[in-house]
Design an enzyme around this catalytic site. Sequence first.
Site, mmCIF file in Angstrom:
data_model
loop_
_atom_site.group_PDB
_atom_site.id
_atom_site.type_symbol
_atom_site.label_atom_id
_atom_site.label_comp_id
_atom_site.label_asym_id
_atom_site.label_seq_id
_atom_site.Cartn_x
_atom_site.Cartn_y
_atom_site.Cartn_z
ATOM 1 N N ASP A 144 0.946 -1.457 0.116
ATOM 2 C CA ASP A 144 0.090 -0.044 0.111
ATOM 3 C C ASP A 144 0.988 1.364 0.028
ATOM 4 O O ASP A 144 2.069 0.982 0.218
ATOM 5 C CB ASP A 144 -0.846 0.033 0.951
ATOM 6 C CG ASP A 144 -2.260 0.744 0.661
ATOM 7 O OD1 ASP A 144 -2.330 1.664 0.462
ATOM 8 O OD2 ASP A 144 -3.338 -0.007 0.919
ATOM 9 N N ASN B 186 -16.861 17.884 -17.002
ATOM 10 C CA ASN B 186 -16.256 18.683 -15.912
ATOM 11 C C ASN B 186 -15.092 18.320 -15.425
ATOM 12 O O ASN B 186 -14.603 18.566 -14.389
ATOM 13 C CB ASN B 186 -17.397 18.573 -14.897
ATOM 14 C CG ASN B 186 -18.518 19.632 -15.194
ATOM 15 O OD1 ASN B 186 -18.379 20.466 -15.697
ATOM 16 N ND2 ASN B 186 -19.764 19.100 -14.662
ATOM 17 N N TYR C 292 -13.226 5.664 -14.442
ATOM 18 C CA TYR C 292 -13.098 4.503 -13.661
ATOM 19 C C TYR C 292 -13.969 3.220 -14.491
ATOM 20 O O TYR C 292 -13.085 2.192 -14.672
ATOM 21 C CB TYR C 292 -14.276 4.717 -12.475
ATOM 22 C CG TYR C 292 -14.122 3.414 -11.533
ATOM 23 C CD1 TYR C 292 -13.259 3.429 -10.356
ATOM 24 C CD2 TYR C 292 -15.255 2.771 -11.243
ATOM 25 C CE1 TYR C 292 -13.241 2.347 -9.678
ATOM 26 C CE2 TYR C 292 -15.512 1.715 -10.416
ATOM 27 C CZ TYR C 292 -14.446 1.637 -9.569
ATOM 28 O OH TYR C 292 -14.602 0.583 -8.474
HETATM 29 P P1 NAD Z 1 -10.262 1.463 -0.446
HETATM 30 O O1 NAD Z 1 -10.159 2.782 -0.813
HETATM 31 O O2 NAD Z 1 -10.947 1.096 0.985
HETATM 32 O O3 NAD Z 1 -8.795 0.354 -0.584
HETATM 33 C C1 NAD Z 1 -8.209 0.748 -1.580
HETATM 34 C C2 NAD Z 1 -6.600 0.772 -1.314
HETATM 35 O O4 NAD Z 1 -5.853 0.904 -2.373
HETATM 36 C C3 NAD Z 1 -6.050 1.864 -0.218
HETATM 37 O O5 NAD Z 1 -5.735 1.195 1.115
HETATM 38 C C4 NAD Z 1 -5.296 2.937 -0.801
HETATM 39 O O6 NAD Z 1 -4.385 3.429 -0.168
HETATM 40 C C5 NAD Z 1 -4.751 1.751 -1.828
HETATM 41 N N1 NAD Z 1 -4.142 2.481 -2.748
HETATM 42 C C6 NAD Z 1 -4.797 3.596 -3.684
HETATM 43 N N2 NAD Z 1 -3.796 3.894 -4.701
HETATM 44 C C7 NAD Z 1 -2.712 3.181 -4.417
HETATM 45 C C8 NAD Z 1 -1.294 3.172 -5.046
HETATM 46 N N3 NAD Z 1 -1.212 4.135 -6.272
HETATM 47 N N4 NAD Z 1 -0.443 2.402 -4.848
HETATM 48 C C9 NAD Z 1 -0.697 1.416 -3.851
HETATM 49 N N5 NAD Z 1 -1.943 1.376 -2.884
HETATM 50 C C10 NAD Z 1 -2.886 2.379 -3.276
HETATM 51 O O7 NAD Z 1 -11.116 0.544 -1.593
HETATM 52 P P2 NAD Z 1 -12.186 -0.681 -1.531
HETATM 53 O O8 NAD Z 1 -13.189 -0.172 -1.412
HETATM 54 O O9 NAD Z 1 -11.468 -1.807 -0.706
HETATM 55 O O10 NAD Z 1 -11.870 -1.187 -2.979
HETATM 56 C C11 NAD Z 1 -10.773 -1.997 -3.439
HETATM 57 C C12 NAD Z 1 -10.830 -2.296 -5.003
HETATM 58 O O11 NAD Z 1 -12.273 -2.742 -5.289
HETATM 59 C C13 NAD Z 1 -10.635 -1.259 -5.757
HETATM 60 O O12 NAD Z 1 -10.055 -1.655 -6.937
HETATM 61 C C14 NAD Z 1 -12.215 -0.669 -6.174
HETATM 62 O O13 NAD Z 1 -12.262 -0.086 -7.333
HETATM 63 C C15 NAD Z 1 -12.787 -2.272 -6.297
HETATM 64 N N6 NAD Z 1 -14.278 -1.817 -6.159
HETATM 65 C C16 NAD Z 1 -14.741 -1.528 -4.790
HETATM 66 C C17 NAD Z 1 -16.101 -1.697 -4.529
HETATM 67 C C18 NAD Z 1 -17.076 -1.209 -3.543
HETATM 68 O O14 NAD Z 1 -18.067 -1.269 -3.252
HETATM 69 N N7 NAD Z 1 -16.210 -0.890 -2.452
HETATM 70 C C19 NAD Z 1 -17.095 -2.004 -5.658
HETATM 71 C C20 NAD Z 1 -16.256 -2.167 -7.024
HETATM 72 C C21 NAD Z 1 -14.964 -2.377 -7.153
#
Ligand code: NAD
Length: 454
Positions: A245, A306, A360
């Site tokens: 992370d 935007n 996205y």
């Molecule tokens: P979250 O924001 O809780 O966690 C994401 C993590 O990725 C964070 O700890 C962040 O620090 C890390 N991160 C971001 N940019 C980074 C980088 N450049 N290098 C290293 N680490 C990095 O997100 P989440 O809700 O747990 O989602 C996880 C994945 O699941 C994502 O890819 C998201 O798009 C996908 N997703 C989530 C949902 C949802 O409902 N939460 C739905 C569909 C898809």
Amino acid sequence: MSDYLVRLAQQPAMRSVIKSIGLPTPQALARAEGGYAERPLEGKRALLGGAPGARMTDEVASVLAAAGSDPERADKPEPSSDVKYDALVFDATGLGEAANLSSLYDFFHPVMRRIARCGRVVVLTDLPEGEGETAAAVAARAVEGFVRSVGKEIGKLGATANLLYVERGAEARAAGPLRFFLSAHSAYVDGQPVRITSAPDMPDEIVFTQALKDKVALVTGGARGIGAATARRLAAEGAHVVCLDIPADRETLDATVAEVGGTALPLDITDEEAPRKIADFLKEKFGGVDIVVHNAGVTRDKTLANMPEHFWDMVLSINLLSILKIDEVLLGEKVMRDHGRIVCLSSIGGIAGNVGQTNYGATKAGLIGYVQAQGPKQAGRGITVNAVAPGFIETRMTAAMPFMIREAGRRMNSLSQGGTPADVAELITFLSTPGAGGVTGNVVRVCGQSLIGA
Ligand code: NAD
């Protein structure tokens, strides 16, 4: 982040009130805790039937028996009796032509009212594109529409329906997927067709418990949310987990790593040197890697008109471009070992698109293209490449949504509720196991059979 309607609907008095005002009464889902059991179906009642000419029925019966539930057998069950079934399994391989779809009616119609709360329906059929004859391809594909519709009818019970398309010659590979889709580990995976093929090289002997013992897994974005839930679940299955992370999140990262007994890798995946650093770290510390979960992801929402350019660039870079670069090195230099697993986090936003998410949506759809193209290329080494597409998941992100939008997202699925990060972690873990060796190039949703993008 718990669902008030799931809680209230457990009280009989409140249940009638909720019904009377026209709201759904979602079932509390029965979810598994901890790692895989040797006999996940112990104490469960299963009914198994097959279409005329079906070729997998005996094999499926053996898988169920080994998983703890010797199934009753009937192709046309009697409509009597008030016995409830925890699992209905139907072998629709070898249907041959659409007229034989009546065998689905003959099996399911008498028992549709006898599915237990949080029960499971699994149907197996032929891979339509593998069927030379048009009539057979039509029949095989028709089964998908049937299963998706059954899922919508039984969702109010907290029950799920899923389909396994099995390529001819890949029958022995259905055991792992059957165990997963019939167990409480797949509580929020609903209405999904999963393709099982003989393309990826796969060892003969497969273990189903402590399935990831001696494996090394890398989870990006592993500090929190779905990434941390995945790290916990992979560790429970015996894997050593490297959580990567951003350095700014060091404290949260260290806490997760301590919890799973893993290793921290503080790094930004968009760092130009990141692929090199990751490869060197995995080679030096562990001699390679077996599982890579590309979970790190961000949103920067704005309608396209935007959207500032840096929103576009950032989302593209984190969610898609860095993943391609990392895999190029891990696969190109064989840092990923034979029979490895790659799982990418896509989204229903990548399947259906969404207002304000052109950036996205493009990245999450791009990952679908990636796994479909990369899966077959890695099959010779037994490496599988799949995507998981979560729907509405109860996280900090969704908790911050305005009430009405949150409610719509939560309820617009067959189970009338949101999933949890642990539900997503279950699907990722299944795809990471040796038992999922026949599953590659698939996009599996974990969305309670969401209406969006269905
Ligand atoms: P979250 O924001 O809780 O966690 C994401 C993590 O990725 C964070 O700890 C962040 O620090 C890390 N991160 C971001 N940019 C980074 C980088 N450049 N290098 C290293 N680490 C990095 O997100 P989440 O809700 O747990 O989602 C996880 C994945 O699941 C994502 O890819 C998201 O798009 C996908 N997703 C989530 C949902 C949802 O409902 N939460 C739905 C569909 C898809």
